[in-house]
Design a protein around this motif. Structure first.
Motif, PDB file in Angstrom:
ATOM      1  N   LEU A   1      43.695  58.091  50.344  1.00 58.15           N
ATOM      2  CA  LEU A   1      43.676  56.677  49.989  1.00 58.15           C
ATOM      3  C   LEU A   1      42.457  56.405  49.112  1.00 58.15           C
ATOM      4  O   LEU A   1      41.349  56.843  49.418  1.00 58.15           O
ATOM      5  N   ILE A   2      42.680  55.671  48.031  1.00 57.88           N
ATOM      6  CA  ILE A   2      41.601  55.306  47.128  1.00 57.88           C
ATOM      7  C   ILE A   2      41.376  53.805  47.247  1.00 57.88           C
ATOM      8  O   ILE A   2      42.283  53.015  46.984  1.00 57.88           O
ATOM      9  N   HIS A   3      40.184  53.424  47.672  1.00 60.75           N
ATOM     10  CA  HIS A   3      39.830  52.012  47.856  1.00 60.75           C
ATOM     11  C   HIS A   3      38.868  51.570  46.772  1.00 60.75           C
ATOM     12  O   HIS A   3      38.067  52.357  46.282  1.00 60.75           O
ATOM     13  N   ARG A   4      38.937  50.279  46.449  1.00 57.93           N
ATOM     14  CA  ARG A   4      38.021  49.679  45.485  1.00 57.93           C
ATOM     15  C   ARG A   4      37.301  48.535  46.183  1.00 57.93           C
ATOM     16  O   ARG A   4      37.938  47.654  46.765  1.00 57.93           O
ATOM     17  N   ASP A   5      35.973  48.551  46.137  1.00 60.38           N
ATOM     18  CA  ASP A   5      35.173  47.525  46.810  1.00 60.38           C
ATOM     19  C   ASP A   5      35.304  46.178  46.121  1.00 60.38           C
ATOM     20  O   ASP A   5      35.679  46.076  44.953  1.00 60.38           O
TER      21      ASP A   5
ATOM     22  N   PHE B   1      39.692  41.334  41.136  1.00 61.91           N
ATOM     23  CA  PHE B   1      39.791  39.882  41.026  1.00 61.91           C
ATOM     24  C   PHE B   1      40.157  39.216  42.345  1.00 61.91           C
ATOM     25  O   PHE B   1      40.118  37.996  42.452  1.00 61.91           O
ATOM     26  N   SER B   2      40.518  39.984  43.347  1.00 60.25           N
ATOM     27  CA  SER B   2      40.939  39.394  44.618  1.00 60.25           C
ATOM     28  C   SER B   2      39.758  39.004  45.497  1.00 60.25           C
ATOM     29  O   SER B   2      39.904  38.191  46.393  1.00 60.25           O
ATOM     30  N   GLY B   3      38.610  39.623  45.265  1.00 63.90           N
ATOM     31  CA  GLY B   3      37.436  39.313  46.066  1.00 63.90           C
ATOM     32  C   GLY B   3      37.359  40.074  47.369  1.00 63.90           C
ATOM     33  O   GLY B   3      36.430  39.900  48.146  1.00 63.90           O
ATOM     34  N   GLY B   4      38.333  40.927  47.640  1.00 63.12           N
ATOM     35  CA  GLY B   4      38.339  41.728  48.866  1.00 63.12           C
ATOM     36  C   GLY B   4      38.517  43.198  48.526  1.00 63.12           C
ATOM     37  O   GLY B   4      38.597  43.594  47.370  1.00 63.12           O
ATOM     38  N   ARG B   5      38.586  44.016  49.538  1.00 63.10           N
ATOM     39  CA  ARG B   5      38.797  45.452  49.355  1.00 63.10           C
ATOM     40  C   ARG B   5      40.239  45.688  48.906  1.00 63.10           C
ATOM     41  O   ARG B   5      41.168  45.073  49.427  1.00 63.10           O
ATOM     42  N   GLU B   6      40.430  46.598  47.953  1.00 67.18           N
ATOM     43  CA  GLU B   6      41.763  46.875  47.420  1.00 67.18           C
ATOM     44  C   GLU B   6      42.114  48.352  47.565  1.00 67.18           C
ATOM     45  O   GLU B   6      41.237  49.209  47.581  1.00 67.18           O
TER      46      GLU B   6
ATOM     47  N   TYR C   1      49.931  50.826  33.638  1.00 70.10           N
ATOM     48  CA  TYR C   1      48.987  50.101  34.486  1.00 70.10           C
ATOM     49  C   TYR C   1      48.705  50.860  35.779  1.00 70.10           C
ATOM     50  O   TYR C   1      49.511  51.677  36.212  1.00 70.10           O
ATOM     51  N   ILE C   2      47.579  50.545  36.392  1.00 73.50           N
ATOM     52  CA  ILE C   2      47.241  51.041  37.732  1.00 73.50           C
ATOM     53  C   ILE C   2      47.375  49.841  38.666  1.00 73.50           C
ATOM     54  O   ILE C   2      46.817  48.786  38.398  1.00 73.50           O
ATOM     55  N   PHE C   3      48.103  50.017  39.746  1.00 77.72           N
ATOM     56  CA  PHE C   3      48.360  48.916  40.674  1.00 77.72           C
ATOM     57  C   PHE C   3      47.462  49.018  41.903  1.00 77.72           C
ATOM     58  O   PHE C   3      47.308  50.099  42.486  1.00 77.72           O
ATOM     59  N   TRP C   4      46.899  47.870  42.292  1.00 77.97           N
ATOM     60  CA  TRP C   4      46.014  47.776  43.444  1.00 77.97           C
ATOM     61  C   TRP C   4      46.569  46.745  44.409  1.00 77.97           C
ATOM     62  O   TRP C   4      47.011  45.683  44.004  1.00 77.97           O
ATOM     63  N   GLN C   5      46.548  47.075  45.696  1.00 78.24           N
ATOM     64  CA  GLN C   5      47.040  46.184  46.738  1.00 78.24           C
ATOM     65  C   GLN C   5      45.850  45.604  47.476  1.00 78.24           C
ATOM     66  O   GLN C   5      44.948  46.319  47.918  1.00 78.24           O
ATOM     67  N   ASN C   6      45.837  44.292  47.637  1.00 74.06           N
ATOM     68  CA  ASN C   6      44.773  43.611  48.351  1.00 74.06           C
ATOM     69  C   ASN C   6      44.966  43.826  49.857  1.00 74.06           C
ATOM     70  O   ASN C   6      46.066  43.772  50.369  1.00 74.06           O
ATOM     71  N   GLU C   7      43.882  44.095  50.554  1.00 71.20           N
ATOM     72  CA  GLU C   7      43.994  44.316  52.007  1.00 71.20           C
ATOM     73  C   GLU C   7      43.861  43.027  52.774  1.00 71.20           C
ATOM     74  O   GLU C   7      43.146  42.147  52.493  1.00 71.20           O
TER      75      GLU C   7
END
Length: 123
Positions: free
Chosen positions: A81-85, A92-97, A117-123
């Motif tokens: 799993l790759i997370h973005r702080d 742009f979500s303000g939370g961990r993705e 595109y690279i897709f990120w899911q907000n947690e």
């Protein structure tokens, strides 16, 4: 099943990071799916049935053939799993993705978007 289009899409349930995703792996008409799938051009001893003239994909999900005859082998594929702080400049979500790999969204989102595109899911 799409009655008006007269086609069937078959999805495979794939595990990634202890979560389940549905990905397209077979269709009876490649013209109506969101994944780029090429109908088979292999030589055949008999012609394809009418319902499979534009069909594409595999008849069994990935890894099933090894389990049909041998149910003792239960090695599961590994995933990372790759997370973005939240403080990342592209967040742009303000939370961990969590990054969602393109292979997990095949057939759900048009292939052109998955390639670009690279897709990120907000947690």
């Amino acid at each position: 099943l799409f009655r008006r289009l007269r086609c069937v899409h078959v999805y495979e349930c794939v595990s990634h990071g202890r979560q389940w995703y549905w990905t397209l792996h077979m269709t009876t008409d490649a013209r109506y799916c969101l994944r780029e799938m090429q109908p088979s051009t292999e030589d055949r001893s008999e012609p394809h049935p009418d319902w499979w003239l534009r069909g594409a994909g595999r008849p069994y999900p990935a890894g099933v053939n090894s389990f049909i005859c041998n149910n003792l082998n239960s090695s599961e594929p590994k995933s990372v799993l790759i997370h973005r702080d939240a403080n990342h400049p592209d967040n742009f979500s303000g939370g961990r993705e969590l990054m969602i790999p393109p292979r997990l969204m095949q057939g759900l989102i048009p292939e052109a978007l998955l390639d670009g595109y690279i897709f990120w899911q907000n947690e």
